[in-house]
Design a protein around this motif. Structure first.
Motif, short mmCIF file in Angstrom:
data_model
loop_
_atom_site.label_atom_id
_atom_site.label_comp_id
_atom_site.label_asym_id
_atom_site.label_seq_id
_atom_site.Cartn_x
_atom_site.Cartn_y
_atom_site.Cartn_z
N GLU A 271 0.84 -1.20 0.00
CA GLU A 271 0.00 0.00 0.00
C GLU A 271 0.87 1.25 0.00
N ARG A 272 1.96 1.22 0.79
CA ARG A 272 2.88 2.36 0.81
C ARG A 272 3.58 2.53 -0.53
N GLN A 273 3.99 1.42 -1.15
CA GLN A 273 4.66 1.51 -2.46
C GLN A 273 3.71 2.12 -3.49
N LEU A 274 2.45 1.74 -3.42
CA LEU A 274 1.46 2.30 -4.34
C LEU A 274 1.31 3.80 -4.12
N GLY A 275 1.36 4.22 -2.87
CA GLY A 275 1.22 5.64 -2.56
C GLY A 275 2.34 6.48 -3.13
N TYR A 276 3.54 5.92 -3.22
CA TYR A 276 4.67 6.69 -3.75
C TYR A 276 4.51 7.02 -5.24
N THR A 277 3.64 6.31 -5.93
CA THR A 277 3.47 6.53 -7.37
C THR A 277 2.36 7.53 -7.69
N VAL A 278 1.65 8.00 -6.68
CA VAL A 278 0.46 8.82 -6.95
C VAL A 278 0.83 10.15 -7.60
N ARG A 279 1.79 10.88 -7.03
CA ARG A 279 2.10 12.21 -7.57
C ARG A 279 2.57 12.15 -9.02
N PRO A 280 3.53 11.27 -9.37
CA PRO A 280 3.92 11.20 -10.79
C PRO A 280 2.76 10.82 -11.70
N THR A 281 1.91 9.89 -11.25
CA THR A 281 0.79 9.47 -12.08
C THR A 281 -0.19 10.62 -12.30
N ILE A 282 -0.52 11.34 -11.23
CA ILE A 282 -1.44 12.48 -11.36
C ILE A 282 -0.82 13.56 -12.25
N ALA A 283 0.49 13.76 -12.17
CA ALA A 283 1.15 14.76 -13.02
C ALA A 283 0.98 14.41 -14.49
N VAL A 284 1.13 13.13 -14.83
CA VAL A 284 0.96 12.70 -16.22
C VAL A 284 -0.49 12.87 -16.66
N LEU A 285 -1.43 12.47 -15.81
CA LEU A 285 -2.84 12.62 -16.16
C LEU A 285 -3.23 14.09 -16.28
N ALA A 286 -2.68 14.94 -15.40
CA ALA A 286 -2.94 16.38 -15.51
C ALA A 286 -2.42 16.93 -16.83
N ALA A 287 -1.23 16.48 -17.23
CA ALA A 287 -0.66 16.93 -18.50
C ALA A 287 -1.55 16.52 -19.68
N LEU A 288 -2.07 15.30 -19.63
CA LEU A 288 -2.93 14.84 -20.72
C LEU A 288 -4.24 15.63 -20.76
N ILE A 289 -4.79 15.96 -19.59
CA ILE A 289 -6.01 16.78 -19.57
C ILE A 289 -5.74 18.17 -20.14
N ILE A 290 -4.64 18.78 -19.71
CA ILE A 290 -4.28 20.10 -20.24
C ILE A 290 -4.05 20.03 -21.74
N LEU A 291 -3.33 19.00 -22.19
CA LEU A 291 -3.04 18.83 -23.61
C LEU A 291 -4.33 18.71 -24.41
N ALA A 292 -5.26 17.87 -23.95
CA ALA A 292 -6.48 17.62 -24.72
C ALA A 292 -7.31 18.89 -24.87
N PHE A 293 -7.49 19.61 -23.77
CA PHE A 293 -8.31 20.83 -23.84
C PHE A 293 -7.58 21.96 -24.57
N ALA A 294 -6.27 22.07 -24.38
CA ALA A 294 -5.51 23.12 -25.07
C ALA A 294 -5.52 22.90 -26.58
N GLN A 295 -5.28 21.67 -27.02
CA GLN A 295 -5.33 21.37 -28.46
C GLN A 295 -6.70 21.72 -29.04
N ARG A 296 -7.73 21.39 -28.29
CA ARG A 296 -9.09 21.66 -28.77
C ARG A 296 -9.31 23.15 -28.98
N GLU A 297 -8.85 23.97 -28.03
CA GLU A 297 -9.04 25.42 -28.18
C GLU A 297 -8.13 25.99 -29.26
N ILE A 298 -6.92 25.48 -29.38
CA ILE A 298 -6.02 25.93 -30.45
C ILE A 298 -6.65 25.69 -31.82
N ASP A 299 -7.37 24.58 -31.93
CA ASP A 299 -8.02 24.24 -33.20
C ASP A 299 -9.33 24.98 -33.41
#
Length: 452
Positions: A271-299
């Protein structure tokens, strides 16, 4: 127009380049709307708490999943790196950049500190540690491993302490990082995120007393800002990934559900090992959300996030973030906790409306007037643009290859501040990138199409 022999190749990653040149907007309203949802997520986390009679009231319908909303701060860090890079002006002096940042964040921080001190110290009967309290006023509290209490002053401002360190570095980092190829930036970003998980693990295993402080230190969060910087530069250079906005949003919801299902079933070690991966995983998902919406508005597709109401909520979100935990603690001190059932959701929505009203007042009467007042008083020496070489001027354009003085596949795009290429840049285009122009033919220097 054919590429000249030996020209720098575009990185061969699974991307789709834009079919035609068009203007890059200097402002992406959809990202302003996203800011509100990130701030609202942090509010939900503080309202529901960690369980065991924490927070103002726990609703089983959304708990424990609401705890993941605490990582809305990771979204803020990624978004901050993205936006500062997106609107970066290479000729702006570092002093002017610092002045603008202080004018934007500090007045509201000072005003929000007053009710926070009354609620967390006076009403909470907590004796202040003046060193820690002053550190929080000047946003340097995360550098103190033994601050008392752990989050002194207005507790939520620990994230601003992290932001302040990034602001200090950005004017110097931005000029150098813009010369790095996108491929190496992606590699460095991935290594940084892996280092976050490794440091989190090492601190948790070997330095348990300092593990929570390590996770708040500004240096620890630099890879999250780098995610945003890399994403912004990649988009300005013409990189595109076919991605519907709903896909990363659904992925975030699915990850949250699976994470807490696993957390409930795994042994304590895993459970602790899983917790250590949360921040990097959320950072990647946040980047994908920003990318998807930004591309949409750019277009050219603005969507609901760019609507007037959500943009306004996004503009007020800074005040919302600064005030929400103070309001939650005040309500708990005055009226006690709500019953831990789904009726607490009505209390959550009602309190959200109150905090939204206060955040509007903060923006209307503090943030914006103070920002205008301070910006009018910026010293003239800071207003003057710094001198830059021709290579730096050309490299500042969206799509310019790292370290080069030409214009790459996105030649002819508008610079992030909305200005078209100068006459000097057109001349460079003809001389360095267009073989037909050098041969004596006429070249527009904008669209890349040459006419004989």
């Amino acid at each position: 127009m054919r590429k000249r022999s030996g020209a720098r190749k575009t990185p061969s990653l699974p991307i789709r380049m834009p079919d035609g040149a068009h203007a890059l907007p200097s402002r992406l309203d959809c990202l302003t709307g996203l800011r509100f949802f990130a701030a609202f997520g942090v509010f939900i986390h503080h309202f529901t708490g960690f369980g065991s009679q924490t927070g103002h009231g726990t609703a089983p319908l959304i708990f424990p999943y609401s705890q993941m909303a605490a990582h809305g701060v990771t979204f803020f860090f990624v978004l901050s790196g993205f936006l500062l890079t997106w609107v970066h002006k290479p000729q702006e002096r570092a002093g002017a950049f610092y002045w603008r940042r202080v004018a934007r964040i500090w007045p509201a921080t000072l005003v929000a500190a007053v009710p926070a001190i009354l609620v967390f110290y006076v009403m909470g009967d907590v004796r202040p540690n003046w060193g820690s309290l002053l550190a929080s006023i000047f946003l340097v509290q995360t550098w103190l491993p033994h601050a008392h209490p752990t989050l002194p002053g207005n507790p939520v401002t620990w994230t601003l302490s992290v932001e302040l360190f990034f602001y200090a570095l950005f004017p110097f980092v931005a000029r150098r990082i813009a010369k790095v190829s996108t491929r190496y930036l992606v590699l460095a970003t991935a290594m940084g995120l892996l280092a976050m998980a490794a440091i989190d693990h090492l601190a948790g295993v070997n330095f348990q007393a300092l593990a929570s402080w390590v996770a708040r230190t500004p240096v620890f969060h630099l890879p999250e800002f780098l995610v945003g910087i890399t994403l912004a530069l990649a988009l300005k250079r013409g990189w595109r990934i076919p991605l519907y906005p709903s896909v990363p949003v659904i992925a975030l919801c699915a990850y949250t559900y699976v994470y807490y299902q696993l957390q409930a079933s795994l042994p304590a070690y895993w459970e602790r090992q899983l917790g250590y991966t949360v921040r990097p995983t959320i950072a990647v998902l946040a980047a994908l959300i920003i990318l998807a919406f930004a591309q949409r508005e750019i277009d050219g597709h603005r969507g609901l996030l760019a609507s007037r109401i959500l943009v306004s909520l996004g503009v007020w979100s800074y005040g919302f973030y600064l005030l929400h935990q103070t309001v939650i603690r005040w309500a708990t001190n005055e009226f006690g906790r709500l019953a831990d059932n789904n009726d607490a959701l009505f209390g959550l929505l009602g309190m959200a409306l109150v905090v939204t009203g206060l955040s509007w007042a903060m923006y209307r009467f503090v943030e914006e007037p103070a920002n205008r007042w301070l910006m009018r008083r910026m010293p003239p020496s800071l207003r003057r643009p710094r001198r830059s070489t021709p290579d730096q001027q050309v490299a500042a354009a969206p799509g310019a290859p790292p370290g080069g003085s030409g214009v790459s596949v996105t030649e002819g795009l508008l610079i992030g501040n909305g200005l078209r290429m100068s006459v000097f840049r057109r001349f460079l285009h003809k001389m360095s990138m267009c073989p037909r122009a050098r041969a004596g033919y006429e070249c527009t220097g904008q669209s890349g199409r040459c006419t004989s």
